[in-house]
Design an enzyme around this catalytic site. Structure first.
Site, PDB file in Angstrom:
ATOM      1  N   GLU A 143      -9.576   5.947   3.241  1.00  0.00           N
ATOM      2  CA  GLU A 143     -10.632   4.656   3.438  1.00  0.00           C
ATOM      3  C   GLU A 143      -9.812   3.729   3.908  1.00  0.00           C
ATOM      4  OE1 GLU A 143      -9.663   3.172   0.616  1.00  0.00           O
ATOM      5  OE2 GLU A 143     -10.428   5.003   0.502  1.00  0.00           O
TER       6      GLU A 143
ATOM      7  N   LYS B  62       1.010  -1.201  -0.397  1.00  0.00           N
ATOM      8  CA  LYS B  62      -0.099  -0.044   0.579  1.00  0.00           C
ATOM      9  C   LYS B  62       0.718   1.529   0.397  1.00  0.00           C
ATOM     10  CE  LYS B  62      -4.095  -1.636   0.275  1.00  0.00           C
ATOM     11  NZ  LYS B  62      -5.080  -1.276  -1.014  1.00  0.00           N
TER      12      LYS B  62
ATOM     13  N   SER C   7       1.678 -10.159  -0.580  1.00  0.00           N
ATOM     14  CA  SER C   7       1.447  -8.115  -1.203  1.00  0.00           C
ATOM     15  C   SER C   7       2.000  -7.353   0.864  1.00  0.00           C
ATOM     16  CB  SER C   7      -0.123  -7.877  -1.893  1.00  0.00           C
ATOM     17  OG  SER C   7      -1.059  -9.007  -0.465  1.00  0.00           O
TER      18      SER C   7
END
Length: 450
Positions: free
Chosen positions: A124, A102, A390
């Site tokens: 969010e 991210k 991830s």
């Protein structure tokens, strides 16, 4: 806004066609009139920034010096035997600063917000990793940050809530709807409508109105570009397949982007079938239909009359009833194949990767690991498979213990009870004026008459 399909002709929220990012019939820009100027500003600014060597140079320097890129690929030594063969390479996004992919997107978007003169950042988050990454980028650049998070996710991802607050972000729990990711997005959109003049909304996945799907993909494609070069250097050829979990779809599109032109490389996205397709799930590819949702036209979990269905996954980051429009396009054209993995299979894969390779993945990433037996069956025991890990599993340990190892929770609770009993006994022996640290009496004074 419902998820009911809408034609281009009768949609009053659709902007000028020449400004819209389309992936076949998917994508577009379906937003309230209040937000259209901000979205159009972003659509103009993004390609200019991405073509500016100064902007790109600063972005890449931060990824190198702060995030820790490039992340390595690790060849799995024992995992292949457990999944039926293959030569498996793991792209280690879990080794990034903040523990997931991210941060790649957040650094780029906050850089762009500064370029646009925005003074406030909102975001969010579901699993909390995007919230942590946004809070991290804001701390790095000295900008205020508000993160919306479903109350259900606040409870199951408490560690990341602590991290966000420690980084200086304000975390606002959302109790409406299912109190998960989609509801956090709704709340963030409402905030953006009210504060659009000075606020940038850092969307965390390849979803939302144009230009977000394209912008987030490009900021995440560093994953695939690195992995492509690393595999070529390691074995002298491209992999037979690239595999990644899919919720909104950013880590998968980041990996896939480098291989889409290579027809020989098969692309596998792995979504959450949760408790099963007849029960609660987040399998948008398997059960979704075309609709308009969160500013985009894509596949959405909805009823016959266009009402949104609640999604479920044991992994908070996959608990979303839609999918990024480019994924919907890759699915429709057959360029990518999308498999389903249940909660139970994801938990088993978490344990499998931990015990075969010493890597504890996020529950999201575990879905990709769980799909490997099916991938190997399709491609053969000699296939070279690249899998995106991830994120790391720290955030999911309480969930994993609850489902896989409840004895650990019982052991911890028993140890706490015994510790309190020991401290109570020491207080009784040493007197009420004792100073006790970790069970050791550092100072004790007897009262008169004792």
């Amino acid at each position: 806004m419902t998820a009911a399909p809408q034609s281009d002709d009768d949609n009053p929220l659709r902007g000028p066609p020449e400004l819209l990012g389309q992936f076949g019939e998917f994508g577009g820009r379906y937003v309230a009139e209040t937000l259209m100027p901000a979205v159009e500003e972003l659509a103009r600014a993004w390609p200019q920034a991405w073509a500016d060597p100064t902007f790109v140079g600063e972005y890449r320097a931060i990824l190198r010096d702060y995030v820790g890129r490039p992340t390595p690929i690790t060849e799995a030594r024992r995992l292949p035997e457990a999944v039926g063969g293959g030569r498996i390479f793991l792209k280690r996004e879990d080794l990034n600063h903040t523990g997931a992919h991210k941060i790649n997107n957040c650094i780029g978007q906050v850089l762009l917000a500064r370029r646009l003169g925005k003074r406030r950042i909102i975001a969010e988050t579901g699993a909390g990793q995007h919230g942590v990454a946004t809070a991290t980028a804001c701390a790095y650049f000295g900008m205020p940050c508000v993160v919306y998070m479903g109350a259900e996710d606040v409870a199951r991802q408490a560690l990341n809530v602590v991290r966000m607050r420690l980084l200086g972000a304000e975390v606002r729990p959302v109790t409406s709807g299912s109190a998960t990711l989609k509801d956090a997005i709704n709340a963030a959109l409402r905030d953006w409508v009210a504060s659009v003049a000075d606020t940038h909304y850092v969307i965390g996945s390849v979803m939302g109105p144009d230009p977000y799907p394209l912008m987030v993909r490009e900021l995440q494609r560093v994953i695939g570009d690195e992995a492509r070069a690393q595999v070529l250097e390691r074995i002298g050829r491209l992999p037979d397949a690239a595999v990644a979990c899919v919720g909104g779809g950013s880590n998968a599109m980041g990996l896939f982007a480098a291989f889409v032109p290579d027809a020989a490389v098969k692309l596998y996205g792995v979504e959450a079938t949760g408790e099963g397709l007849q029960g609660r799930h987040a399998a948008t590819m398997a059960r979704g239909r075309v609709g308009v949702f969160h500013g985009m036209r894509s596949l959405v979990l909805q009823t016959d009359d266009g009402q949104l269905l609640e999604a479920h996954s044991i992994s908070a980051g996959l608990d979303y009833p839609g999918i990024g429009p480019e994924h919907a396009f890759l699915h429709a054209t057959g360029r990518a194949r999308y498999l389903g993995v249940s909660d139970r299979e994801a938990l088993a894969a978490t344990e499998l990767l931990a015990r075969t390779e010493g890597i504890i993945p996020a529950l999201e990433s575990a879905h990709a690991i769980a799909a490997l037996p099916e991938v190997i069956r399709e491609l053969g025991r000699d296939a070279v498979v690249l899998v995106n890990v991830s994120g790391r599993g720290d955030k999911d340990m309480h969930t994993v213990m609850k489902h896989l190892d409840p004895a650990t929770l019982e052991l911890i609770e028993k140890a706490e009870r015994e510790r309190e009993a020991a401290r109570a006994a020491l207080r009784g022996t040493a007197g009420e004026e004792s100073l006790i640290v970790d069970g050791h009496v550092l100072r004790g004074e007897r009262k008169e008459g004792t």
